[in-house]
Motif scaffolding. Structure first.
Motif, PDB file in Angstrom:
ATOM      1  N   VAL A  75       0.807  -1.220   0.000  1.00  0.00           N
ATOM      2  CA  VAL A  75       0.000   0.000   0.000  1.00  0.00           C
ATOM      3  C   VAL A  75       0.841   1.271   0.000  1.00  0.00           C
ATOM      4  CG1 VAL A  75      -2.017  -1.084   1.044  1.00  0.00           C
ATOM      5  CG2 VAL A  75      -0.295  -0.058   2.516  1.00  0.00           C
ATOM      6  N   ASP A  76       2.103   1.167   0.402  1.00  0.00           N
ATOM      7  CA  ASP A  76       2.947   2.363   0.483  1.00  0.00           C
ATOM      8  C   ASP A  76       4.401   1.961   0.285  1.00  0.00           C
ATOM      9  OD1 ASP A  76       3.086   5.339   1.432  1.00  0.00           O
ATOM     10  OD2 ASP A  76       4.626   4.307   2.601  1.00  0.00           O
ATOM     11  N   ILE A  77       5.113   2.706  -0.557  1.00  0.00           N
ATOM     12  CA  ILE A  77       6.550   2.496  -0.710  1.00  0.00           C
ATOM     13  C   ILE A  77       7.283   3.825  -0.575  1.00  0.00           C
ATOM     14  CG2 ILE A  77       6.472   0.357  -2.058  1.00  0.00           C
ATOM     15  CD1 ILE A  77       6.887   1.975  -4.592  1.00  0.00           C
ATOM     16  N   THR A  78       8.474   3.717  -0.019  1.00  0.00           N
ATOM     17  CA  THR A  78       9.377   4.860   0.042  1.00  0.00           C
ATOM     18  C   THR A  78      10.645   4.442  -0.676  1.00  0.00           C
ATOM     19  OG1 THR A  78       8.458   5.534   2.168  1.00  0.00           O
ATOM     20  CG2 THR A  78      10.559   6.515   1.543  1.00  0.00           C
ATOM     21  N   LEU A  79      11.061   5.260  -1.626  1.00  0.00           N
ATOM     22  CA  LEU A  79      12.251   4.992  -2.426  1.00  0.00           C
ATOM     23  C   LEU A  79      13.327   5.996  -2.065  1.00  0.00           C
ATOM     24  CD1 LEU A  79      10.444   4.753  -5.885  1.00  0.00           C
ATOM     25  CD2 LEU A  79      10.884   2.889  -4.276  1.00  0.00           C
ATOM     26  N   PHE A  80      14.505   5.500  -1.771  1.00  0.00           N
ATOM     27  CA  PHE A  80      15.640   6.368  -1.476  1.00  0.00           C
ATOM     28  C   PHE A  80      16.660   6.188  -2.594  1.00  0.00           C
ATOM     29  CE2 PHE A  80      13.717   4.995   2.470  1.00  0.00           C
ATOM     30  CZ  PHE A  80      13.530   6.191   3.151  1.00  0.00           C
ATOM     31  N   MET A  81      17.134   7.305  -3.147  1.00  0.00           N
ATOM     32  CA  MET A  81      18.069   7.242  -4.274  1.00  0.00           C
ATOM     33  C   MET A  81      19.195   8.247  -4.077  1.00  0.00           C
ATOM     34  SD  MET A  81      15.182   7.004  -7.270  1.00  0.00           S
ATOM     35  CE  MET A  81      13.977   8.011  -6.405  1.00  0.00           C
ATOM     36  N   ILE A  82      20.406   7.786  -4.264  1.00  0.00           N
ATOM     37  CA  ILE A  82      21.558   8.683  -4.200  1.00  0.00           C
ATOM     38  C   ILE A  82      21.542   9.640  -5.394  1.00  0.00           C
ATOM     39  CG2 ILE A  82      24.092   8.804  -4.308  1.00  0.00           C
ATOM     40  CD1 ILE A  82      23.090   7.802  -1.607  1.00  0.00           C
ATOM     41  N   ASP A  83      21.269   9.112  -6.583  1.00  0.00           N
ATOM     42  CA  ASP A  83      21.200   9.913  -7.807  1.00  0.00           C
ATOM     43  C   ASP A  83      19.860   9.629  -8.481  1.00  0.00           C
ATOM     44  OD1 ASP A  83      21.446  11.165 -10.269  1.00  0.00           O
ATOM     45  OD2 ASP A  83      23.415  10.301 -10.728  1.00  0.00           O
ATOM     46  N   ALA A 116      24.790   3.482   2.772  1.00  0.00           N
ATOM     47  CA  ALA A 116      25.738   2.441   3.195  1.00  0.00           C
ATOM     48  C   ALA A 116      26.381   1.711   2.025  1.00  0.00           C
ATOM     49  CB  ALA A 116      25.064   1.459   4.151  1.00  0.00           C
ATOM     50  N   GLY A 117      26.799   2.454   1.013  1.00  0.00           N
ATOM     51  CA  GLY A 117      27.468   1.855  -0.134  1.00  0.00           C
ATOM     52  C   GLY A 117      26.540   1.448  -1.260  1.00  0.00           C
ATOM     53  N   PHE A 118      25.240   1.648  -1.078  1.00  0.00           N
ATOM     54  CA  PHE A 118      24.262   1.343  -2.105  1.00  0.00           C
ATOM     55  C   PHE A 118      23.755   2.656  -2.704  1.00  0.00           C
ATOM     56  CE2 PHE A 118      24.528  -2.357   0.495  1.00  0.00           C
ATOM     57  CZ  PHE A 118      24.421  -3.401  -0.392  1.00  0.00           C
ATOM     58  N   ARG A 119      23.064   2.543  -3.834  1.00  0.00           N
ATOM     59  CA  ARG A 119      22.553   3.744  -4.511  1.00  0.00           C
ATOM     60  C   ARG A 119      21.039   3.815  -4.541  1.00  0.00           C
ATOM     61  NH1 ARG A 119      26.011   2.121  -9.581  1.00  0.00           N
ATOM     62  NH2 ARG A 119      25.393   0.144  -8.653  1.00  0.00           N
ATOM     63  N   PHE A 120      20.382   2.726  -4.111  1.00  0.00           N
ATOM     64  CA  PHE A 120      18.925   2.659  -4.151  1.00  0.00           C
ATOM     65  C   PHE A 120      18.428   1.795  -2.996  1.00  0.00           C
ATOM     66  CE2 PHE A 120      15.044   0.377  -5.345  1.00  0.00           C
ATOM     67  CZ  PHE A 120      14.202   1.452  -5.568  1.00  0.00           C
ATOM     68  N   GLU A 121      17.289   2.189  -2.427  1.00  0.00           N
ATOM     69  CA  GLU A 121      16.659   1.425  -1.351  1.00  0.00           C
ATOM     70  C   GLU A 121      15.152   1.591  -1.462  1.00  0.00           C
ATOM     71  OE1 GLU A 121      16.641   1.608   3.533  1.00  0.00           O
ATOM     72  OE2 GLU A 121      18.495   2.065   2.451  1.00  0.00           O
ATOM     73  N   ILE A 122      14.404   0.510  -1.200  1.00  0.00           N
ATOM     74  CA  ILE A 122      12.941   0.556  -1.218  1.00  0.00           C
ATOM     75  C   ILE A 122      12.405   0.005   0.098  1.00  0.00           C
ATOM     76  CG2 ILE A 122      12.881  -1.635  -2.511  1.00  0.00           C
ATOM     77  CD1 ILE A 122      10.147  -0.687  -3.642  1.00  0.00           C
ATOM     78  N   LYS A 123      11.532   0.763   0.713  1.00  0.00           N
ATOM     79  CA  LYS A 123      10.876   0.397   1.974  1.00  0.00           C
ATOM     80  C   LYS A 123       9.384   0.277   1.682  1.00  0.00           C
ATOM     81  CE  LYS A 123      10.271   2.294   6.653  1.00  0.00           C
ATOM     82  NZ  LYS A 123       9.738   1.031   7.062  1.00  0.00           N
ATOM     83  N   ALA A 124       8.716  -0.694   2.306  1.00  0.00           N
ATOM     84  CA  ALA A 124       7.303  -0.922   1.979  1.00  0.00           C
ATOM     85  C   ALA A 124       6.447  -1.184   3.214  1.00  0.00           C
ATOM     86  CB  ALA A 124       7.177  -2.109   1.020  1.00  0.00           C
TER      87      ALA A 124
END
Length: 133
Positions: A75-83, A116-124
């Motif tokens: 129902v909900d996602i949060t996307l974190f992106m370095i670029d 932490a060394g990654f460029r993308f993260e998805i939380k749901a």
């Protein structure tokens, strides 16, 4: 701690234990998935950004499966992106592939300076089907 439990994917990557966090917590009919990065089994990211984004969605899919849910239940996602400019084409491709024509989840996408060394993260956040709740 009654009323909630931890959900582990069938083949968890190394970061969960290395950093001491739960992949997801099931509580009150919902699943709260920790931010998923594109970690391979050993906890490292691939060099290719598109592969990293795909792997992050794959890691989320593994958690959903372990919880008895699917992308249809998100129902909900949060996307974190370095670029964001570099990542968004890959992200939109995955959103279309995983969620189809919808209804799609609510989405928030803040830029980030450190993952932490990654460029993308998805939380749901997931509303579990009654059979999985």
């Amino acid at each position: 701690m009654s009323g909630r439990d931890t959900v582990w994917p069938a083949n968890p990557h190394a970061l969960y234990r290395e950093h001491g966090y739960s992949p997801a917590v099931r509580a009150n009919g919902f699943l709260f998935a920790s931010g998923q990065v594109g970690a391979r089994a050993d906890g490292t990211p691939p060099e290719d950004l598109g592969e990293e984004v795909t792997l992050a969605f794959d890691n989320l899919a593994a958690i959903l499966e372990a919880a008895g849910a699917s992308f249809d239940d998100v129902v909900d996602i949060t996307l974190f992106m370095i670029d964001p400019d570099a990542a968004i084409p890959f992200v939109l491709e995955q959103v279309a592939a995983r969620f189809g024509d919808g209804p799609r989840p609510a989405l928030t996408a803040p830029g980030s300076t450190w993952l932490a060394g990654f460029r993308f993260e998805i939380k749901a956040i997931v509303k579990l089907p009654e059979s999985a709740a």
